[in-house]
Design a protein around this motif. Structure first.
Motif, PDB file in Angstrom:
ATOM      1  N   LEU A  82      47.258  44.735  -3.881  1.00 45.22           N
ATOM      2  CA  LEU A  82      47.838  45.905  -4.538  1.00 45.22           C
ATOM      3  C   LEU A  82      46.862  47.074  -4.562  1.00 45.22           C
ATOM      4  O   LEU A  82      47.263  48.232  -4.447  1.00 45.22           O
ATOM      5  CB  LEU A  82      48.272  45.553  -5.960  1.00 45.22           C
ATOM      6  CG  LEU A  82      49.416  44.540  -6.087  1.00 45.22           C
ATOM      7  CD1 LEU A  82      49.704  44.232  -7.551  1.00 45.22           C
ATOM      8  CD2 LEU A  82      50.677  45.052  -5.396  1.00 45.22           C
ATOM      9  N   VAL A  88      53.383  52.610  -2.805  1.00 47.18           N
ATOM     10  CA  VAL A  88      54.069  51.760  -3.773  1.00 47.18           C
ATOM     11  C   VAL A  88      54.975  50.775  -3.058  1.00 47.18           C
ATOM     12  O   VAL A  88      55.098  49.613  -3.447  1.00 47.18           O
ATOM     13  CB  VAL A  88      54.888  52.629  -4.759  1.00 47.18           C
ATOM     14  CG1 VAL A  88      55.716  51.750  -5.697  1.00 47.18           C
ATOM     15  CG2 VAL A  88      53.973  53.538  -5.558  1.00 47.18           C
ATOM     16  N   ASP A 196      59.001  48.010  -6.297  1.00 46.56           N
ATOM     17  CA  ASP A 196      57.762  48.602  -6.794  1.00 46.56           C
ATOM     18  C   ASP A 196      56.807  47.492  -7.241  1.00 46.56           C
ATOM     19  O   ASP A 196      56.937  46.950  -8.335  1.00 46.56           O
ATOM     20  CB  ASP A 196      58.071  49.551  -7.949  1.00 46.56           C
ATOM     21  CG  ASP A 196      56.811  50.272  -8.432  1.00 46.56           C
ATOM     22  OD1 ASP A 196      55.740  50.024  -7.854  1.00 46.56           O
ATOM     23  OD2 ASP A 196      56.928  51.059  -9.389  1.00 46.56           O
ATOM     24  N   TYR A 197      55.844  47.181  -6.391  1.00 48.18           N
ATOM     25  CA  TYR A 197      54.882  46.118  -6.701  1.00 48.18           C
ATOM     26  C   TYR A 197      53.727  46.623  -7.573  1.00 48.18           C
ATOM     27  O   TYR A 197      52.784  45.894  -7.834  1.00 48.18           O
ATOM     28  CB  TYR A 197      54.330  45.503  -5.419  1.00 48.18           C
ATOM     29  CG  TYR A 197      55.229  44.440  -4.839  1.00 48.18           C
ATOM     30  CD1 TYR A 197      55.039  43.108  -5.132  1.00 48.18           C
ATOM     31  CD2 TYR A 197      56.295  44.786  -4.013  1.00 48.18           C
ATOM     32  CE1 TYR A 197      55.870  42.126  -4.617  1.00 48.18           C
ATOM     33  CE2 TYR A 197      57.137  43.811  -3.490  1.00 48.18           C
ATOM     34  CZ  TYR A 197      56.921  42.489  -3.799  1.00 48.18           C
ATOM     35  OH  TYR A 197      57.755  41.527  -3.288  1.00 48.18           O
ATOM     36  N   LYS A 198      53.818  47.888  -7.991  1.00 46.00           N
ATOM     37  CA  LYS A 198      52.803  48.417  -8.902  1.00 46.00           C
ATOM     38  C   LYS A 198      53.440  48.898 -10.198  1.00 46.00           C
ATOM     39  O   LYS A 198      52.866  49.712 -10.918  1.00 46.00           O
ATOM     40  CB  LYS A 198      52.029  49.543  -8.233  1.00 46.00           C
ATOM     41  CG  LYS A 198      51.171  49.058  -7.064  1.00 46.00           C
ATOM     42  CD  LYS A 198      50.304  50.152  -6.497  1.00 46.00           C
ATOM     43  CE  LYS A 198      49.481  49.626  -5.321  1.00 46.00           C
ATOM     44  NZ  LYS A 198      48.633  50.675  -4.728  1.00 46.00           N
ATOM     45  N   GLN A 200      54.527  48.876 -14.051  1.00 46.35           N
ATOM     46  CA  GLN A 200      53.767  48.484 -15.226  1.00 46.35           C
ATOM     47  C   GLN A 200      54.170  47.096 -15.721  1.00 46.35           C
ATOM     48  O   GLN A 200      53.332  46.320 -16.173  1.00 46.35           O
ATOM     49  CB  GLN A 200      53.966  49.518 -16.344  1.00 46.35           C
ATOM     50  CG  GLN A 200      53.256  50.833 -16.083  1.00 46.35           C
ATOM     51  CD  GLN A 200      51.746  50.650 -15.962  1.00 46.35           C
ATOM     52  OE1 GLN A 200      51.095  50.116 -16.859  1.00 46.35           O
ATOM     53  NE2 GLN A 200      51.193  51.081 -14.838  1.00 46.35           N
ATOM     54  N   LEU A 203      52.514  44.548 -13.425  1.00 50.72           N
ATOM     55  CA  LEU A 203      51.066  44.526 -13.656  1.00 50.72           C
ATOM     56  C   LEU A 203      50.734  43.840 -14.986  1.00 50.72           C
ATOM     57  O   LEU A 203      49.745  43.117 -15.082  1.00 50.72           O
ATOM     58  CB  LEU A 203      50.503  45.948 -13.635  1.00 50.72           C
ATOM     59  CG  LEU A 203      50.530  46.656 -12.268  1.00 50.72           C
ATOM     60  CD1 LEU A 203      49.975  48.061 -12.383  1.00 50.72           C
ATOM     61  CD2 LEU A 203      49.760  45.868 -11.208  1.00 50.72           C
TER      62      LEU A 203
END
Length: 246
Positions: A82, A88, A196-198, A200, A203
């Motif tokens: 990441l 993104v 969206d691997y980023k 919130q 995460l």
């Protein structure tokens, strides 16, 4: 003449009393020796049983440590992927790799141990262990160290399960029926729902499992060396007992 007979009778009676007392003392000594021998034999048997239990526990702890290490490596690879990808949106191959790593990082860990032999010894009298240092280490290991680690891990597991693996995980991931590799079917995490691997939420999910794995590794790093040191001490005590008996 009567005096001589009385004197002889007195000496005879005194001799009989002395012989009886000596016989009683010898019997008591033999009984004490037998009880000591039985206690020592029982101590050896129970210490050997504890040794076998502890040996199995160490194998279990090492297997758990390997699984936790694999989870830790998966988390680190996720963060590295990441962090290295500025976009993104990720390529499909990267997404598949992340999905697998996420699955690997969220495997459940169970901390267990066998205290059956120690409890059997304790119920019959822990003072039967003659070696004061060994007795203290056994009590500390089984009555404090292991139960405390298990309790702390259960607290962490319960918190993670309640906060992450249930509500958040169901929102973030797709699940499907899979084979666990041993012919058993179950419902397992399959892939991330979003693009969206980023995000919130994702995460935070990763951070929770990173904390859980870090906690496991910290606890295992303390308990495993202590268990191995106790095993070595038991080996030495049992070897010494064997030499004395031979």
């Amino acid at each position: 003449m009567l005096k001589n007979k009385a004197g002889n009778y007195f000496r005879y009676a005194l001799g009989e009393i002395v012989l009886v007392v000596i016989g009683i003392l010898i019997a008591l000594q033999i009984n004490t020796w037998n009880e000591t021998r039985k206690a020592k034999q029982f101590e050896r048997i129970m210490l050997h049983e504890i040794y076998l239990n502890l040996k199995d526990d160490i194998v279990t702890f090492k297997m758990l440590d390997q699984r936790v290490t694999a989870g830790d490596q998966a988390i680190k690879q996720i963060i590295k992927l990441l962090a290295s990808d500025q976009a993104v949106q990720l390529e499909q191959a990267t997404q598949q790799k992340l999905d697998q790593l996420l699955s690997d990082s969220t495997v459940a860990y169970l901390f267990s141990y066998n205290r059956g032999a120690f409890d059997a010894l304790k119920s019959s009298g822990i003072e039967k262990v003659q070696n004061d240092e060994l007795r203290s280490r056994l009590v500390f290991h089984y009555d404090y160290s292991l139960p405390r680690v298990k309790e702390l891990i259960q607290i962490t597991n319960n918190e993670i399960t309640r906060q992450a693996d249930t509500e958040l995980a169901w929102r973030l991931f797709n699940y499907k029926i899979k084979d666990d590799g041993e012919g058993n079917l179950g419902v397992y995490m399959d892939s991330y729902k979003g693009d969206d691997y980023k995000s919130q939420q994702l995460l935070r999910f990763i951070k929770r499992h990173q904390n859980r794995i870090g906690h496991f590794r910290f606890r295992l790093s303390r308990i495993l060396p202590n268990a191995e040191a106790l095993l070595q001490e038991l080996e030495q005590v049992l070897a010494q007992e064997l030499e004395i008996n031979n």
